[in-house]
Design a protein around this motif. Sequence first.
Motif, PDB file in Angstrom:
ATOM      1  N   ALA A 126       0.843  -1.196   0.000  1.00 56.75           N
ATOM      2  CA  ALA A 126       0.000   0.000   0.000  1.00 56.75           C
ATOM      3  C   ALA A 126       0.880   1.249   0.000  1.00 56.75           C
ATOM      4  CB  ALA A 126      -0.908  -0.002   1.218  1.00 56.75           C
ATOM      5  N   ASP A 127       0.476   2.241  -0.780  1.00 57.42           N
ATOM      6  CA  ASP A 127       1.281   3.455  -0.887  1.00 57.42           C
ATOM      7  C   ASP A 127       0.639   4.649  -0.195  1.00 57.42           C
ATOM      8  OD1 ASP A 127      -0.833   3.891  -2.565  1.00 57.42           O
ATOM      9  OD2 ASP A 127       0.367   4.630  -4.232  1.00 57.42           O
ATOM     10  N   GLU A 128      -0.386   4.416   0.613  1.00 60.05           N
ATOM     11  CA  GLU A 128      -1.134   5.516   1.217  1.00 60.05           C
ATOM     12  C   GLU A 128      -0.272   6.400   2.109  1.00 60.05           C
ATOM     13  OE1 GLU A 128      -3.889   3.056   3.139  1.00 60.05           O
ATOM     14  OE2 GLU A 128      -5.006   2.627   1.314  1.00 60.05           O
ATOM     15  N   ARG A 129       0.535   5.802   2.971  1.00 57.95           N
ATOM     16  CA  ARG A 129       1.338   6.594   3.903  1.00 57.95           C
ATOM     17  C   ARG A 129       2.386   7.421   3.165  1.00 57.95           C
ATOM     18  NH1 ARG A 129       3.045   2.541   8.586  1.00 57.95           N
ATOM     19  NH2 ARG A 129       4.086   4.380   9.378  1.00 57.95           N
ATOM     20  N   PHE A 130       3.044   6.822   2.181  1.00 54.70           N
ATOM     21  CA  PHE A 130       4.043   7.576   1.428  1.00 54.70           C
ATOM     22  C   PHE A 130       3.379   8.673   0.603  1.00 54.70           C
ATOM     23  CE2 PHE A 130       6.610   8.448  -2.336  1.00 54.70           C
ATOM     24  CZ  PHE A 130       7.755   8.912  -1.717  1.00 54.70           C
ATOM     25  N   SER A 131       2.264   8.356  -0.025  1.00 55.91           N
ATOM     26  CA  SER A 131       1.568   9.348  -0.855  1.00 55.91           C
ATOM     27  C   SER A 131       1.087  10.535  -0.034  1.00 55.91           C
ATOM     28  CB  SER A 131       0.384   8.703  -1.572  1.00 55.91           C
ATOM     29  OG  SER A 131       0.839   7.732  -2.476  1.00 55.91           O
ATOM     30  N   SER A 132       0.577  10.275   1.165  1.00 60.21           N
ATOM     31  CA  SER A 132       0.105  11.394   1.991  1.00 60.21           C
ATOM     32  C   SER A 132       1.275  12.255   2.468  1.00 60.21           C
ATOM     33  CB  SER A 132      -0.732  10.899   3.167  1.00 60.21           C
ATOM     34  OG  SER A 132       0.035  10.099   4.023  1.00 60.21           O
ATOM     35  N   LEU A 133       2.401  11.639   2.813  1.00 59.20           N
ATOM     36  CA  LEU A 133       3.579  12.422   3.197  1.00 59.20           C
ATOM     37  C   LEU A 133       4.089  13.220   2.001  1.00 59.20           C
ATOM     38  CD1 LEU A 133       5.797  13.288   5.155  1.00 59.20           C
ATOM     39  CD2 LEU A 133       7.062  11.249   4.472  1.00 59.20           C
ATOM     40  N   LEU A 134       4.108  12.621   0.836  1.00 59.71           N
ATOM     41  CA  LEU A 134       4.550  13.315  -0.372  1.00 59.71           C
ATOM     42  C   LEU A 134       3.658  14.522  -0.653  1.00 59.71           C
ATOM     43  CD1 LEU A 134       6.478  13.424  -2.769  1.00 59.71           C
ATOM     44  CD2 LEU A 134       4.962  11.835  -3.968  1.00 59.71           C
ATOM     45  N   ALA A 135       2.360  14.372  -0.457  1.00 61.21           N
ATOM     46  CA  ALA A 135       1.438  15.496  -0.654  1.00 61.21           C
ATOM     47  C   ALA A 135       1.761  16.633   0.315  1.00 61.21           C
ATOM     48  CB  ALA A 135      -0.003  15.027  -0.473  1.00 61.21           C
ATOM     49  N   GLU A 136       2.063  16.301   1.568  1.00 63.99           N
ATOM     50  CA  GLU A 136       2.447  17.326   2.550  1.00 63.99           C
ATOM     51  C   GLU A 136       3.723  18.042   2.120  1.00 63.99           C
ATOM     52  OE1 GLU A 136       2.818  15.989   6.608  1.00 63.99           O
ATOM     53  OE2 GLU A 136       1.104  14.640   6.360  1.00 63.99           O
ATOM     54  N   LEU A 137       4.702  17.285   1.660  1.00 63.37           N
ATOM     55  CA  LEU A 137       5.977  17.878   1.252  1.00 63.37           C
ATOM     56  C   LEU A 137       5.800  18.789   0.041  1.00 63.37           C
ATOM     57  CD1 LEU A 137       8.286  14.742   1.644  1.00 63.37           C
ATOM     58  CD2 LEU A 137       8.006  16.648   3.244  1.00 63.37           C
ATOM     59  N   ILE A 138       4.946  18.394  -0.884  1.00 64.59           N
ATOM     60  CA  ILE A 138       4.688  19.220  -2.067  1.00 64.59           C
ATOM     61  C   ILE A 138       3.947  20.493  -1.675  1.00 64.59           C
ATOM     62  CG2 ILE A 138       3.356  19.315  -4.215  1.00 64.59           C
ATOM     63  CD1 ILE A 138       4.200  16.374  -4.658  1.00 64.59           C
ATOM     64  N   GLU A 139       2.989  20.387  -0.753  1.00 70.22           N
ATOM     65  CA  GLU A 139       2.280  21.583  -0.275  1.00 70.22           C
ATOM     66  C   GLU A 139       3.250  22.554   0.381  1.00 70.22           C
ATOM     67  OE1 GLU A 139      -0.995  20.569   2.256  1.00 70.22           O
ATOM     68  OE2 GLU A 139      -1.959  19.370   0.699  1.00 70.22           O
ATOM     69  N   ASP A 140       4.162  22.034   1.197  1.00 71.93           N
ATOM     70  CA  ASP A 140       5.161  22.894   1.839  1.00 71.93           C
ATOM     71  C   ASP A 140       6.038  23.586   0.800  1.00 71.93           C
ATOM     72  OD1 ASP A 140       4.188  22.172   4.301  1.00 71.93           O
ATOM     73  OD2 ASP A 140       5.828  20.778   4.766  1.00 71.93           O
ATOM     74  N   ALA A 141       6.418  22.856  -0.238  1.00 71.08           N
ATOM     75  CA  ALA A 141       7.251  23.443  -1.291  1.00 71.08           C
ATOM     76  C   ALA A 141       6.476  24.509  -2.058  1.00 71.08           C
ATOM     77  CB  ALA A 141       7.741  22.358  -2.245  1.00 71.08           C
ATOM     78  N   ALA A 142       5.193  24.276  -2.288  1.00 69.26           N
ATOM     79  CA  ALA A 142       4.375  25.251  -3.013  1.00 69.26           C
ATOM     80  C   ALA A 142       4.206  26.538  -2.203  1.00 69.26           C
ATOM     81  CB  ALA A 142       3.017  24.655  -3.343  1.00 69.26           C
ATOM     82  N   LYS A 143       4.136  26.400  -0.878  1.00 65.99           N
ATOM     83  CA  LYS A 143       4.018  27.571  -0.005  1.00 65.99           C
ATOM     84  C   LYS A 143       5.346  28.309   0.114  1.00 65.99           C
ATOM     85  CE  LYS A 143       0.592  25.394   2.964  1.00 65.99           C
ATOM     86  NZ  LYS A 143       0.398  24.832   4.313  1.00 65.99           N
ATOM     87  N   GLY A 144       6.416  27.608  -0.190  1.00 66.41           N
ATOM     88  CA  GLY A 144       7.734  28.221  -0.086  1.00 66.41           C
ATOM     89  C   GLY A 144       8.369  28.040   1.268  1.00 66.41           C
ATOM     90  N   THR A 145       7.882  27.068   2.054  1.00 65.30           N
ATOM     91  CA  THR A 145       8.467  26.833   3.381  1.00 65.30           C
ATOM     92  C   THR A 145       9.448  25.702   3.345  1.00 65.30           C
ATOM     93  OG1 THR A 145       6.657  25.348   3.983  1.00 65.30           O
ATOM     94  CG2 THR A 145       6.462  27.670   4.618  1.00 65.30           C
TER      95      THR A 145
END
Length: 145
Positions: A126-145
């Motif tokens: 299952a890739d749910e845990r990795f995918s959700s962490l990846l989404a968080e990391l991408i959101e942080d990058a989009a915000k510039g943090t």
Amino acid sequence: MSKFKDALDRGKEARREQEEKVGNEKAEGVDFGAQARAWLNDVVVASLETARADVAGEVAVEMDTAPRRQAKASTPSIRFRIYRKRGTEKEVVGRTFSVNVQLSGQVSVSSPGMVAREVGNIGDRADERFSSLLAELIEDAAKGT
């Protein structure tokens, strides 16, 4: 006396058969490194490629799937970088993350300045845990943090 001898022989034969079964099971076992690389390819690389396609306009996701020094490592890893794009040029500042497989089979994501976070086990596809962490990391990058 012959009954005792027959029972003893049957016991020895049963023990030999059991040892052969255990030996065959060990010989047929999957190589840990191969299993870990397969998990990284099936879960991590697939998730990163999907994320790269989904956020191509705003955020860049780059992968380094085969570091030269770890080509035959018993505990393989994948590095990836996430950074925000600005206009026509990409932003120089980004974060590099490592996905590491421990000998226990646990998989974690880490980066300098970040506490490693467990994202699964190579026994679980299952890739749910990795995918959700990846989404968080991408959101942080989009915000510039």
